[in-house]
Structure formats: C-alpha cells, structure tokens
Scaffold this active site. Structure first.
Site, PDB file in Angstrom:
ATOM      1  N   PHE A  23     -11.327  -7.914  13.520  1.00 27.50           N
ATOM      2  CA  PHE A  23     -10.166  -8.213  12.815  1.00 27.50           C
ATOM      3  C   PHE A  23     -10.200  -6.983  11.713  1.00 27.50           C
ATOM      4  O   PHE A  23     -11.040  -6.668  11.194  1.00 27.50           O
ATOM      5  CB  PHE A  23     -11.005  -9.698  12.087  1.00 27.50           C
ATOM      6  CG  PHE A  23      -9.717  -9.937  11.153  1.00 27.50           C
ATOM      7  CD1 PHE A  23      -8.486 -10.281  11.428  1.00 27.50           C
ATOM      8  CD2 PHE A  23      -9.925  -9.810   9.751  1.00 27.50           C
ATOM      9  CE1 PHE A  23      -7.694 -10.927  10.621  1.00 27.50           C
ATOM     10  CE2 PHE A  23      -9.150 -10.412   8.788  1.00 27.50           C
ATOM     11  CZ  PHE A  23      -7.697 -10.824   9.139  1.00 27.50           C
ATOM     12  N   GLN A  24      -8.684  -6.897  11.415  1.00 31.17           N
ATOM     13  CA  GLN A  24      -8.251  -5.790  10.615  1.00 31.17           C
ATOM     14  C   GLN A  24      -8.805  -4.580  11.039  1.00 31.17           C
ATOM     15  O   GLN A  24      -9.291  -3.702  10.122  1.00 31.17           O
ATOM     16  CB  GLN A  24      -8.431  -6.296   9.177  1.00 31.17           C
ATOM     17  CG  GLN A  24      -7.522  -7.529   8.943  1.00 31.17           C
ATOM     18  CD  GLN A  24      -7.380  -7.664   7.339  1.00 31.17           C
ATOM     19  OE1 GLN A  24      -8.184  -7.377   6.728  1.00 31.17           O
ATOM     20  NE2 GLN A  24      -6.120  -8.138   7.074  1.00 31.17           N
TER      21      GLN A  24
ATOM     22  N   MET B  73      24.235   9.080   2.258  1.00 30.55           N
ATOM     23  CA  MET B  73      24.395  10.282   3.132  1.00 30.55           C
ATOM     24  C   MET B  73      24.661  10.282   4.365  1.00 30.55           C
ATOM     25  O   MET B  73      25.331  11.047   5.154  1.00 30.55           O
ATOM     26  CB  MET B  73      22.944  11.149   2.912  1.00 30.55           C
ATOM     27  CG  MET B  73      22.927  12.427   3.471  1.00 30.55           C
ATOM     28  SD  MET B  73      23.961  13.554   2.485  1.00 30.55           S
ATOM     29  CE  MET B  73      22.838  14.164   1.246  1.00 30.55           C
TER      30      MET B  73
ATOM     31  N   LYS C 240     -17.481  -1.346   5.752  1.00 28.69           N
ATOM     32  CA  LYS C 240     -17.867  -2.139   4.850  1.00 28.69           C
ATOM     33  C   LYS C 240     -19.397  -2.155   4.594  1.00 28.69           C
ATOM     34  O   LYS C 240     -19.732  -2.068   3.188  1.00 28.69           O
ATOM     35  CB  LYS C 240     -17.714  -3.639   5.372  1.00 28.69           C
ATOM     36  CG  LYS C 240     -18.025  -4.675   4.360  1.00 28.69           C
ATOM     37  CD  LYS C 240     -17.674  -6.243   5.152  1.00 28.69           C
ATOM     38  CE  LYS C 240     -18.287  -7.254   3.875  1.00 28.69           C
ATOM     39  NZ  LYS C 240     -17.879  -8.563   4.617  1.00 28.69           N
TER      40      LYS C 240
ATOM     41  N   GLU D  42       0.795  -1.317  -0.016  1.00 24.41           N
ATOM     42  CA  GLU D  42      -0.140   0.003  -0.059  1.00 24.41           C
ATOM     43  C   GLU D  42       0.922   1.162  -0.114  1.00 24.41           C
ATOM     44  O   GLU D  42       0.515   2.219  -0.702  1.00 24.41           O
ATOM     45  CB  GLU D  42      -0.903   0.048   1.229  1.00 24.41           C
ATOM     46  CG  GLU D  42      -2.013  -0.876   0.940  1.00 24.41           C
ATOM     47  CD  GLU D  42      -1.838  -2.384   1.570  1.00 24.41           C
ATOM     48  OE1 GLU D  42      -0.518  -2.609   1.810  1.00 24.41           O
ATOM     49  OE2 GLU D  42      -2.694  -3.160   1.587  1.00 24.41           O
TER      50      GLU D  42
END
Lengths: 162, 596
Positions: B112-113, B478, B162, B50
């Site tokens: 969940f999630q 760097m 959802k 993502e």
C-alpha cells in the site's frame, strides 16, 4: 564512429540503471555493454561500445563523468587497447556434420563446452572479428542459440625495453 | 547514546543549519511526524499538496542561497514531488527531499502506497539514495546536503523506509564528506583564463551573456566589476536576471525569444561573447546557425556538460563562476596596457544606443483596458525593485522579466528550464517563510495560479503575507498568442472563461481579495494589497488580446524579431492568412460565454 568506453563505477544498486538511463534519455546509442566487479569489490568495471560523431562522444563522456556513481571514464579511441568478447554458440550437429564442426572449433582454438547427440555448444573468446568469423563458418550447420558478452577492454601496458 | 532514525534525521538537519521544512504527513512517516511534534528546533510548514511543498522549498532555496528541505510520505506523496524535482534539476536549485517508504521487508511487494521513487526519480535528481540501514542514515544525509549544494546545485532525494525511522543506532555525524567519484572543478584552468583575457583585449564589440550560474555562485560583485573593467554591455537569461543590476546603464535587458532587440542584436553583431554561468538554451539562441555569427565565444560554467552541448565554443573554462571571474579580473589587471580602445567602445555603445532607439521595449498604452505590462511597470515603480518577485509561466512571466528591473538574483523566483505553471505562488511562500519582513509578490496568470491555488490555505494558516497579482486575461495567454500567430487563430482550448471569481476564492480561504477592472484602479488596489498585513489576491482584468513582444518566432534567428501583431505591420515577418489580415476577435472584459 565506433568508440569503446571503459568505465570504473561504484559497485552500487542503481549504478547500471543510471548509466543505461542516461543513454536512453539523451538518445545516445549503446551497441554493447558489459559490467562486473573489479579486484576491488566496491568498484565495477564497465565497457560500453557506442557510436556517434565527435561532438556526441564528447557529450557522452562528459555526461557519464557527471554521474555521481561514475569514478572514471576512458575513451579507448586513439589508445592502445586489448579488447575481447566471448560467445557461446549452440549448433545443430547431424552425424555427418560433427567432424566439420570440430574442425572449425579447432581452427579457431575454440572449445566445445557441452555436447548432446544433436548439438555442440561452442565457446569462443577473441576480438569481435574472430567471433564474427567463427559464427559465419558455423552458420551453415545451423545455429540453435547464440549469446555474446559484448566487449570488455583494458589498456595495454607499454613494452619497455631494458 | 542511541537515537532512532527519526531523531537522527532531525539532529542531522540541525547540524546542517536547516530551520524550515516544507512537508505533508502520511502513513509511513507518522513516526517522523510524531518526533517533529515533540521537538522545537525545526519549523514545519504544512503545504496542501506535495508539489506546493517542492516549489516552496525551491523559493526558499533561491531566496536564501541555502538548501531547501522537503518531507513527504511514500507513494502519492513521493510521486507528487516529481515536477518539483525536475524543475529544481533544470534550474539548478539545491534541495534535499525526504520521502517515506514502505518498510524494507515490503519493498518491491506492491505494498500500500509503495512507489519505486528511486527508479522514478533517477532522471530528475542530481542523485538519490535509498537508506536500508539506520546506521547509514547520518552519513547519507551529510552526503545529500553536500551533493545538493556543491558543484552545479540540484535536488537530491532520500528514500526512508518506515522501519529505518524507528530503528536505533549510535549517532555520530561526519564532519566532512569524501566522494571519490564526485569532485567538481572550482578553479578555472589558468591557461584558459589567460587565453580568455587575451580575447577580451582583442575584442571591439564584446557582450557579457550571463545566466543563473551568476546567482548560484554569488558572483554579482565580480560580474559588475568585470563589466566596468572591460567596459562591456551585459545581457542576461531569464534565470540570470538580477545577477547584474537591472537599472545599470550597461544592462541590455534579457536576450532570446522575448528578449530586447538591443540585447539580441548586440549579441548578433558582437565579436566576443563572454558566457557566464549560462547554457545556450534554445529559447536563448533561436536558430543556432545564425546565433552569434561573428563572435568568438568564451564559456565559463561549472558543469562541463553545458559546454559545447548546443553551440561551438572557442575558449571553454570549467569552474565556479565567481572564482573564474576573480582570476580573469586579476589576469586583466596584472597587465598595465589598457584593456580596450576608448574610441572602439564609444562606437559600440553608440551602436547599442542606436539599436535601442530603433526598437525600444514598449507597448500601446490604453485608458480603456488595463495593459498587463503597465501593471508590472506600476509594481516596479511602487516597490523600486526592492520586493521579492516570483512568477508562474507564460505571458505574465515574460512581461515581468521585461518590465521589472531586478537588483538581486535572489529576489527573482521563476521556473525557467522546465516552465512549470503553478511554481510562482508556492515559491513566493517559501521565500516569505525565509524573509518574513520583506514584501513578496507573485505575478501570476489566471491559468497558472489555479495550478497551486490550494496553497492559499498554507499562506493564511502560516501567516505568509504574499501578495498575488493575477494578470487575468481569461486565457492561457501564451498558448493563445501562439495560436493567433502560428495556428491561424484557431483558439483550441486556451480560453479559460471568467471562472473562478478569484476575490471570492481568496475570501473563502481567509485571505483578502481585491479586483481592478480599469487602468485607473490599478495603483489603488496594489497599494491596498501592500498595506494589508496578510496574504492578498489581486485580480487584475487585463487586455485579453495583448501579446508579448518583441518575439523571435520559433525556428527563426534572433535578429529576425517581430515587434507587433501582424495586422499592425503587414509583412513584418509573420505569416498572415492568405488573402486576409489577421483579425482580433472582440472579447468582453467580464462575463463568460464569448468563446472565440
């Protein structure tokens, strides 16, 4: 320098958290904060007491204005404002102290809003100095509990003489 | 007609002119993805992480000027957007990010999630919304795109439970948005602009200091016109590169920590700084007290919080850069008096030429090892500044900013504010998705590229022929440079060794892998990469000890620049180890095991 900021904000879930988050994320101070809906239930009024030098107060004001949920920010500094605070003070009262407690309550035009054989709960409304003063006088009696609202503020209307 | 939340979402995106969505499916967005499968309007680019989708949308937005759109699932899908959101917020990139959420009746139950993505992203979005009723969806989407694109642009997140994607309602899309608490100032205050014009007329040594706001506002033409009208040199921040032509003789190069000497000194010696869409970042100002000691400052910015945040300003002007510059030009032209004295400007230009001759941008050339700067110079020579170029973060980013001369800010994709390693490659993929016919190049490092290397699959599967040029020095360059200069050469965990074999990685993903190990091979592999139809990874083994110069050491002022390694110029301003000069450990160009 202490500043009182008077805000109008959208009365939405998350608005308070955005404002509080702004202060913590940028290291600004909140001395007190009070919030409740206005006459228009879609708008909340918020009074924030903060401190900092002019540059910090300018940033705080700008950053608050930048938040999408903030409708208006007014800095009370340099304006004519009425501000009030309410405190509920629960004090121990031995029988010999009850009269003294009531005298103090009377002097400050405070109210006893709850009492038990061993305690009074005193309600006081006024500017911060008045609230501080009654707390100082009641302290020797023994304060069991103390809650203060933080300041609420509103601009004074100018007195126009006819 | 009643539509489901999923249908409303797609319908709204259509009305907003969205053609491409970057995303990744998951549990709570299965309904949405099911509808995506059944529609033909939207193109969905499937990322492999993502964070990749976020940077793709950023690259897409930056390269097109449109809002980038992302769709991910709840929980980990949503939390993986946080770096991209923060990056977009700091660099003012307009995005709308849709995150799935558990059904409303499970909100707050540690389902969940489930992640409190609204709470998590309050401080890294311009605004965010939780849509609890399908009736609010269309208006919320309209507001989100308006907020993302207007004012100072930024990322907006919409959290979609959802059940809202399945619920049905009558669809109507609002024509316009009114938010009583959001009203960005577009036109600058005329009185302030007149004051600015007066200051411009009085200036003997003016400098235009321009930033990403010029690109966001589309104000390049106005800026070019103003610079000519008042005969003024122009320097730019990292984010502003390309807002003014990099090949214009008035352009001084970038300013700040790794800016050019002439840009920093011109600022230091100027008597008027005109800051345009820039925010006086600490990497630009160096030590604030000595930044522009003799200059009056005009600051034009759409974000009032940028003004007087880091630096005192004499004439602040809040407004959209293009609008303010147009008005400023009008005010200047309305008066027939000459704007400047020719002799004064000639003297100023002569002084700048002198500064340039004193310390031009440069490096020590080599026939033995590939100097990373020479690769960027070669890229510029081969593309004539006509490619879209993205970078990751670190030395290669600074060399690209120094040696590639951009003609358009929309051709330059880099992570400026947040400094996100892993930004460059997915950002290039997003730009390529928007511009399939253009040459899109990522200049990366062996460290940064590995932070989103999985998007090679996205490039191959979606036919996005980005050319990745890795300036491979086997180090976090760097970090190593700072350890060499400021931590007495204790190279703590900055050595990455020679793994992976990037050519084999490219081949494993189905892309072309090429390598150059000698200076004579560089041009050949770059040309071969440009000729190849698909995505290419070019692994260029560069001098591991090369440092980015010039440099303003941390805490120093901009006029105290350092130009080369301390062992080359004793006493040049960098602290050396007591009693011994700094030493450069020899490193093999290939093979591992040679840890310093």
């Amino acid at each position: 320098m202490i500043h009182i900021l008077s805000l109008k904000v959208e009365n939405r879930a998350g608005a308070l958290s955005r404002i509080a988050g702004l202060f913590s994320a940028r290291g600004f101070n909140i001395d007190s904060l009070s919030v409740a809906p206005t006459a228009d239930p879609s708008v909340s009024a918020m009074t924030i007491v903060t401190h900092g030098d002019d540059a910090i107060i300018e940033q705080i004001t700008k950053q608050l204005n930048k938040l999408i949920d903030v409708i208006k920010v007014v800095d009370a500094q340099g304006r004519n404002y009425v501000h009030r605070e309410t405190a509920l003070i629960k004090i121990h009262t031995r029988p010999e102290d009850r009269a003294e407690a009531l005298r103090v309550v009377d002097i400050f035009r405070a109210n006893v809003v709850d009492s038990s054989p061993n305690s009074y709960t005193v309600e006081i409304t006024g500017d911060s100095e008045k609230v501080d003063a009654i707390i100082n006088l009641l302290r020797p009696l023994g304060i069991k509990d103390l809650v203060r609202t933080g300041k609420v503020a509103v601009t004074r209307e100018l007195n126009k003489n006819p | 007609m009643k539509l489901t939340g999923s249908e409303i979402l797609v319908e709204c995106l259509k009305r907003e002119g969205v053609d491409t969505v970057f995303g990744y499916p998951g549990g709570v967005v299965l309904g949405l993805y099911d509808y995506l499968y059944r529609q033909t309007h939207l193109r969905h680019v499937l990322c492999r992480h993502e964070q990749g989708a976020m940077h793709m949308a950023e690259g897409y937005a930056r390269a097109t000027g449109k809002v980038g759109t992302v769709l991910v699932t709840s929980g980990p899908g949503a939390t993986n957007t946080v770096t991209g959101l923060t990056d977009a917020l700091m660099d003012s990139v307009p995005l709308v990010v849709f995150t799935g959420q558990v059904p409303t009746q499970l909100l707050g139950n540690d389902a969940f999630q489930e992640a409190d993505i609204i709470g998590i992203t309050i401080s890294c979005t311009k605004y965010n919304f939780l849509v609890k009723r399908v009736e609010d969806l269309a208006r919320t989407i309209k507001e989100a795109y308006h907020l993302a694109a207007s004012g100072r642009p930024g990322p907006v997140l919409i959290d979609l439970p959802k059940d809202v994607t399945f619920a049905q309602t009558e669809f109507s899309y609002p024509d316009s948005v009114y938010l009583r608490s959001y009203n960005p100032t577009i036109e600058g205050n005329k009185g302030q602009i007149k004051k600015a014009a007066k200051a411009v007329r009085q200036a003997k040594r003016p400098v235009l200091y321009t930033g990403g706001g010029v690109v966001a506002s589309g104000a390049s033409a106005e800026l070019t016109r103003l610079a000519g009208l008042i005969r003024c040199p122009v320097t730019s921040t990292l984010m502003g590169l390309g807002g003014f032509s990099g090949s214009d003789p008035r352009f001084l190069g970038m300013l700040g920590m790794h800016g050019t000497y002439k840009a920093n000194m011109a600022m230091y010696e100027s008597d008027l700084v005109i800051a345009v869409g820039a925010r006086f970042d600490d990497r630009v100002t160096g030590k604030v007290d000595d930044f522009v000691p003799n200059a009056k400052i005009i600051h034009i910015d759409i974000d009032p919080t940028s003004i007087r945040k880091n630096i005192r300003v004499d004439i602040p002007i809040v407004g959209d850069v293009a609008h303010v510059l147009r008005t400023l030009i009008e005010v200047l032209e309305a008066n027939d008096e000459p704007i400047y004295v020719d002799a004064e400007r000639a003297a100023w230009e002569a002084r700048i030429a002198e500064l340039d001759a004193e310390h031009p941008l440069g490096y020590t050339h080599s026939d033995e090892v590939i100097k990373p700067q020479s690769v960027v110079e070669k890229l510029y020579a081969l593309t004539q500044g006509r490619a879209i170029v993205s970078t990751d973060v670190g030395q290669h980013q600074m060399w690209t900013a120094q040696y590639y001369h951009f003609e358009s800010g929309r051709d330059w994709l880099t992570s400026g504010g947040l400094g996100t390693m892993g930004y460059g490659f997915p950002a290039a993929l997003g730009a390529q998705a928007a511009h399939p016919d253009r040459l899109v190049i990522t200049v990366s490092g062996d460290g940064s590229f590995q932070m989103n290397i999985q998007e090679l699959a996205t490039a191959v599967v979606n036919d996005l022929p980005v050319k990745v040029v890795i300036l491979n020095n086997r180090y976090l360059g760097m970090v190593r440079q700072w350890q060499q200069l400021f931590y007495e050469e204790r190279y703590s965990h900055s050595y990455l060794a020679t793994t992976p074999d990037f050519v084999k990685v490219a081949e494993a993903y189905g892309a072309l892998g090429l390598r150059a190990t000698k200076p004579s091979e560089v041009e050949g592999v770059l040309l071969a990469a440009f000729r190849h139809k698909g995505p290419v990874v070019v692994d260029i083994l560069t001098d591991p000890m090369e440092n980015v110069y010039p440099m303003v050491p941390a805490g120093a002022a901009n006029h105290q620049m350092v130009f080369c390694d301390p062992d080359q110029t004793p006493g040049a301003g960098l602290k050396q180890k007591d009693g011994q000069g700094a030493k450069t450990p020899p490193l093999p160009l290939t093979g591992g095991g040679a840890r310093p």
